[in-house]
Design a protein around this motif. Structure first.
Motif, PDB file in Angstrom:
ATOM      1  N   ARG A  24       1.028  -0.969  -0.166  1.00 42.07           N
ATOM      2  CA  ARG A  24      -0.040   0.153  -0.230  1.00 42.07           C
ATOM      3  C   ARG A  24       1.010   1.227   0.451  1.00 42.07           C
ATOM      4  O   ARG A  24       0.628   2.436  -0.960  1.00 42.07           O
ATOM      5  N   GLY A  25       2.021   1.448   0.784  1.00 42.92           N
ATOM      6  CA  GLY A  25       2.878   2.182   0.561  1.00 42.92           C
ATOM      7  C   GLY A  25       3.704   2.829  -0.432  1.00 42.92           C
ATOM      8  O   GLY A  25       3.491   3.908  -0.824  1.00 42.92           O
ATOM      9  N   PHE A  26       4.068   1.426  -1.385  1.00 42.49           N
ATOM     10  CA  PHE A  26       4.248   1.494  -2.507  1.00 42.49           C
ATOM     11  C   PHE A  26       3.188   2.209  -3.690  1.00 42.49           C
ATOM     12  O   PHE A  26       3.445   3.722  -4.820  1.00 42.49           O
ATOM     13  N   ARG A  54       3.780   6.399  -4.202  1.00 39.46           N
ATOM     14  CA  ARG A  54       4.972   5.973  -5.733  1.00 39.46           C
ATOM     15  C   ARG A  54       6.498   5.402  -4.963  1.00 39.46           C
ATOM     16  O   ARG A  54       7.140   6.280  -5.881  1.00 39.46           O
ATOM     17  N   ASN A  55       6.887   5.812  -3.892  1.00 38.65           N
ATOM     18  CA  ASN A  55       8.234   5.017  -3.241  1.00 38.65           C
ATOM     19  C   ASN A  55       8.650   4.654  -3.155  1.00 38.65           C
ATOM     20  O   ASN A  55       8.160   2.720  -2.372  1.00 38.65           O
ATOM     21  N   ALA A  56       9.446   3.254  -4.008  1.00 38.84           N
ATOM     22  CA  ALA A  56       9.553   2.354  -4.511  1.00 38.84           C
ATOM     23  C   ALA A  56      10.793   1.643  -3.262  1.00 38.84           C
ATOM     24  O   ALA A  56      10.846  -0.116  -3.483  1.00 38.84           O
ATOM     25  N   SER A  57      10.887   2.654  -2.571  1.00 37.35           N
ATOM     26  CA  SER A  57      11.902   1.545  -0.824  1.00 37.35           C
ATOM     27  C   SER A  57      11.138   0.879   0.004  1.00 37.35           C
ATOM     28  O   SER A  57      11.593   0.282   0.914  1.00 37.35           O
ATOM     29  N   MET A 103      -2.368 -11.647  -4.850  1.00 38.59           N
ATOM     30  CA  MET A 103      -2.753 -10.571  -5.541  1.00 38.59           C
ATOM     31  C   MET A 103      -1.850  -9.290  -5.525  1.00 38.59           C
ATOM     32  O   MET A 103      -1.868  -8.281  -5.841  1.00 38.59           O
ATOM     33  N   LEU A 104      -1.125  -9.494  -3.131  1.00 37.96           N
ATOM     34  CA  LEU A 104      -0.310  -8.820  -3.492  1.00 37.96           C
ATOM     35  C   LEU A 104       0.963  -8.274  -4.376  1.00 37.96           C
ATOM     36  O   LEU A 104       1.432  -7.400  -4.597  1.00 37.96           O
ATOM     37  N   ARG A 105       1.545  -9.712  -5.260  1.00 38.12           N
ATOM     38  CA  ARG A 105       2.522  -9.468  -5.774  1.00 38.12           C
ATOM     39  C   ARG A 105       2.246  -8.715  -6.815  1.00 38.12           C
ATOM     40  O   ARG A 105       2.866  -8.581  -8.013  1.00 38.12           O
ATOM     41  N   SER A 106       1.085  -9.440  -8.008  1.00 36.21           N
ATOM     42  CA  SER A 106       0.025  -8.303  -8.987  1.00 36.21           C
ATOM     43  C   SER A 106       0.360  -7.598  -9.049  1.00 36.21           C
ATOM     44  O   SER A 106       0.473  -7.137  -9.802  1.00 36.21           O
ATOM     45  N   THR A 107      -0.560  -6.738  -7.812  1.00 36.81           N
ATOM     46  CA  THR A 107      -0.434  -5.413  -7.416  1.00 36.81           C
ATOM     47  C   THR A 107       0.894  -4.485  -7.290  1.00 36.81           C
ATOM     48  O   THR A 107       1.439  -3.763  -8.074  1.00 36.81           O
ATOM     49  N   LEU A 108       1.855  -5.321  -6.498  1.00 32.57           N
ATOM     50  CA  LEU A 108       3.469  -4.682  -6.709  1.00 32.57           C
ATOM     51  C   LEU A 108       4.233  -4.833  -8.824  1.00 32.57           C
ATOM     52  O   LEU A 108       4.071  -4.027  -8.735  1.00 32.57           O
TER      53      LEU A 108
END
Length: 589
Positions: A47-49, A53-56, A102-107
């Protein structure tokens, strides 16, 4: 007692197993917590990414997803002993795998720049619903495992209480049994021990006819009494034999005196060999070592001529080190397989014609003895002795051979170490330290005799290019090729050294700068013709610049001024375009 011990051991084992199951439940709970925690941290990172939009935030999310998956796999293995919990763990792993995907797809969408799609997936609530379902299943799983842990803790407490009760009851029983046995043993030992003690006291007071005849009451004390009676009988017999023993002692004393004479003689030989060994260890040259052997071997083995042979550097020939007693060894030496002592690794001798096989390096009718020299299980040489070696001389020969072997090995090691201290390991040329010492010696010789002395300073042009383009290994190949060329083209009397890095120096005794320039030019041209290759690749060609200077009486004796002039000439060659030879300007004029 055995029953009590068995019960205690069994109860202890069961208690240990109960506590192990308690620990197992705690590990299951901890593993479940870790898996859920890692999944939630990954969800927060996702969610933070997406929101910032911070790649860290993305990389930690990937790592926590991997941890969650790995931990759930471990949880399934841990619950293999409990079918119900194992089934729940597998269901949880399946739900978590769906959430992880789901999380990997969103990333993946966010990393490709499709943040709107990623936010739409998050806002849909599907992940939140799935996470809520995971949380409910986790709570159910943990509640069941905690209840199971409480049950196991109660079982462990009950078994521990049983162990305490066994210890409280069994301890006094064992103590009473041990006390009873001890009292019986004391009563059974004190009476026969007193009888034997009184008999031994009487024997010590001089009554050698005293014997134990009383019944002992036990097999062991009966054997002890029998042993005492036998000992007393043997003591009486020993007194009778004492006179005979005194005569035998006189004979032994005579033999001891003779042996003492032999030992004294051997001591003198060992002292002589010690002096020989000290001198051999201190020898610095082959001639000094040969001189020590020529002086001492005739004293150790008087009247026996012979020679010492040692392996050459190639180990394909035994060459003479020295001879003594009038024997002059052939300078050609002989092959190792011509000596039977070297073949067998032990002494080989011919005491009479036809008595044994004759070595190929001696005459067919010779009476001789060959002794191999061994060090660390390796044959390093041989001693050839003319005549027959007696028994006492055999002792001397053995000790002397060991000393000579040790000295030869030490001599070779010293020579090798000296080579290591004065040689550059990469090029094989002399190093800077040796050059400075040699330059001081040559300057002193030039000052005394008036002969000229010149020095050359040179280095490889554009050497950094080889290191930068092809690597330092290629640079080493260039230095080795240049060193080989210089070693082959300068005179044997010239001292070629690696001064440092890609810089070299040459000390040329007995020549001026002008006379030396022609030889240096030949070296320079030869270096430009070298074909350099490394690892199957062509490195191109190379060249060197040279500066030459000649020493005169106005310079210091340490050679620093001479090297500075040669270095200045080298710097001038560099300025004028490299790949050339320049003589010091004053001397050139």
């Amino acid at each position: 007692m055995l029953a009590l011990i068995w019960m205690l051991v069994d109860a202890s084992i069961q208690t240990r197993d109960s506590f192990r199951w308690v620990t197992h439940s705690a590990e299951v709970i901890e593993t479940m917590d870790d898996a859920l925690s890692a999944l939630r941290e990954a969800e927060s990172g996702q969610r933070g990414f997406v929101l910032t939009r911070n790649a860290s935030f993305a990389d930690p999310a990937d790592a926590r997803l991997a941890v969650s998956r790995q931990t759930m796999g471990h949880l399934v293995e841990l619950t293999a002993d409990n079918p119900m919990q194992n089934m729940r763990a597998r269901e949880l792993r399946s739900l978590m795998e769906r959430r992880i995907e789901m999380l990997r797809s969103t990333l993946v969408d966010a990393r490709s720049g499709n943040f709107d799609k990623a936010r739409t997936i998050i806002a849909s609530g599907t992940g939140r619903d799935l996470m809520a379902m995971v949380s409910l299943r986790v709570d159910s799983f943990l509640a069941e495992e905690r209840a199971l842990r409480l049950t196991r803790i109660d079982a462990a407490d009950r078994r521990l209480s049983w162990v305490r009760q066994l210890a409280l009851v069994g301890g006094p029983i064992i103590a009473i049994a041990i006390l009873s046995v001890s009292l019986l043993l004391i009563w059974g030992i004190r009476r026969p021990a007193g009888v034997i003690r009184r008999a031994m006291t009487a024997l010590g007071d001089g009554d050698r006819a005293m014997r134990v005849t009383t019944a002992m009451g036990s097999h062991e004390f009966a054997q002890l009494a029998s042993g005492y009676n036998e000992m007393a009988g043997q003591l009486q017999a020993a007194i009778v034999d004492q006179g005979r023993s005194e005569q035998e002692l006189k004979i032994a004393h005579g033999e001891l005196m003779r042996n003492s004479s032999i030992l004294r003689e051997r001591g003198e030989v060992i002292e002589l060999l010690g002096g020989m060994a000290h001198r051999m260890q201190a020898a610095r040259t082959d001639e000094e070592l040969a001189q020590v052997i020529r002086v001492f071997v005739p004293r150790v083995l008087p009247g026996i001529a012979g020679a010492l042979y040692a392996h050459n550097n190639s180990r394909n020939l035994l060459v003479p080190i020295t001879g003594w007693g009038g024997f002059v060894p052939s300078q050609d030496g002989f092959a190792p397989d011509q000596c039977w002592a070297l073949r067998r690794g032990q002494s080989h001798f011919v005491a009479e014609p036809g008595g044994d096989i004759v070595c190929g390096h001696v005459a067919a009718d010779a009476i001789y003895h060959c002794e191999p020299l061994l060090a660390g299980g390796e044959v390093i040489g041989t001693l050839y002795l003319e005549g027959v070696i007696g028994e006492e001389s055999g002792f001397r020969l053995t000790v002397m051979a060991e000393n000579i072997s040790s000295a030869l090995v030490n001599h070779r090691l010293q020579r090798g170490l000296r080579e290591q201290t004065i040689r550059d390991p990469l090029t094989g040329l002399f190093n800077r330290r040796y050059m400075e010492e040699a330059l001081t010696i040559e300057i002193a010789r030039a000052r005394r005799s008036g002969v000229p002395l010149s020095a050359v300073m040179c280095d490889v042009d554009h050497f950094k290019r080889f290191n930068d383009e092809f690597g330092h290994d290629a640079g080493d190949v260039v230095l080795q090729a240049v060193a080989n060329e210089m070693r082959g083209r300068f005179r044997d009397g010239d001292i070629v050294c690696r001064y440092g890095g890609e810089e070299f120096a040459v000390i040329a005794p007995g020549t001026t700068a002008q006379a030396l320039a022609g030889r240096v030019e030949d070296v320079r041209k030869g270096i430009t013709e070298i074909v350099l290759r490394h690892g199957g690749r062509a490195l191109g060609s190379t060249s060197m610049s040279f500066g030459i200077a000649t020493w005169d009486d106005s310079m210091a004796g340490d050679g620093a001024a001479l090297l500075q002039l040669a270095d200045a000439a080298l710097y001038r060659a560099k300025r004028e375009g490299r790949n050339r030879t320049v003589i010091d300007m004053q001397q050139a004029a």
